[in-house]
Design a protein around this motif. Structure first.
Motif, PDB file in Angstrom:
ATOM      1  N   UNK A   2       0.768  -1.053   0.046  1.00 15.34           N
ATOM      2  CA  UNK A   2      -0.064   0.006   0.074  1.00 15.34           C
ATOM      3  C   UNK A   2       0.807   1.271   0.130  1.00 15.34           C
ATOM      4  N   UNK A   3       0.307   2.426  -0.572  1.00 16.97           N
ATOM      5  CA  UNK A   3       1.071   3.626  -0.373  1.00 16.97           C
ATOM      6  C   UNK A   3       0.460   4.446   0.414  1.00 16.97           C
ATOM      7  N   UNK A   4      -0.181   3.905   1.078  1.00 17.64           N
ATOM      8  CA  UNK A   4      -0.881   4.779   2.563  1.00 17.64           C
ATOM      9  C   UNK A   4       0.357   5.175   3.282  1.00 17.64           C
TER      10      UNK A   4
END
Length: 184
Positions: A2-4
């Motif tokens: 994830x790029x969270x």
């Protein structure tokens, strides 16, 4: 993946996990951890010293009984080395810190080194016999420390190591006995 982006709180929590103490939780008292840990670290230093001396003699033994002595010392060295990880891990399990370096071992060991260029084979066996007797005595002393601090698990491990050490002592004693002449 994830790029969270992590929040500052998540970063702080991760940092706390990275920097927390190595103090393993235990129901033993801090005094018990300190005393048992110290006793077992001294045992660990002795076992490493005896291991290296045993391997030294294994590598340098000579003479008509070379094969027998060489194989016996190799077996005994393996047995000693096999003790090291359980000793160190036991210290960690009870919340203690264990040895970190050869210099620390050399400061703590009670087994004396042998740096002689040549040692007679029977002298090697006799010296290792005495060293194993000393280790057995130190293991018994460590067992008392465990008993005084209600550390049943470490005491149980020590009981097996005493038996192994007494077996090594017995084999070394018998191997270094000089043949008695008949009629005397």
């Amino acid at each position: 993946m994830s790029n969270k982006k992590l929040t500052q709180s998540e970063v702080n929590d991760a940092h706390k996990l990275q920097t927390r103490s190595l103090k393993t939780p235990t129901d033993l008292t801090p005094k018990a951890t300190k005393e048992v840990g110290a006793a077992m670290n001294a045992i660990l230093a002795d076992v490493f010293a005896l291991y290296l001396k045993t391997k030294n003699f294994h590598w340098h033994v000579s003479g008509p009984h070379f094969r027998d002595y060489h194989l016996m010392l190799d077996e005994q060295g393996d047995q000693l080395f096999a003790m090291t990880d359980p000793i160190a891990e036991r210290v960690r399990k009870i919340g203690g810190m264990t040895l970190r370096s050869i210099s620390q071992i050399s400061k703590m060991q009670r087994i004396k080194d042998n740096n002689a260029e040549f040692v007679e084979p029977l002298d090697m066996l006799a010296e290792l016999c005495q060293d194993n007797q000393s280790l057995a005595a130190e293991l018994r002393n460590a067992h008392v420390v465990c008993d005084e601090n209600n550390d049943i698990s470490t005491a149980s491990l020590i009981e097996n190591w005493i038996d192994e050490t007494e077996r090594r002592t017995w084999f070394l004693f018998e191997a270094c006995r000089r043949a008695e002449t008949s009629g005397h």
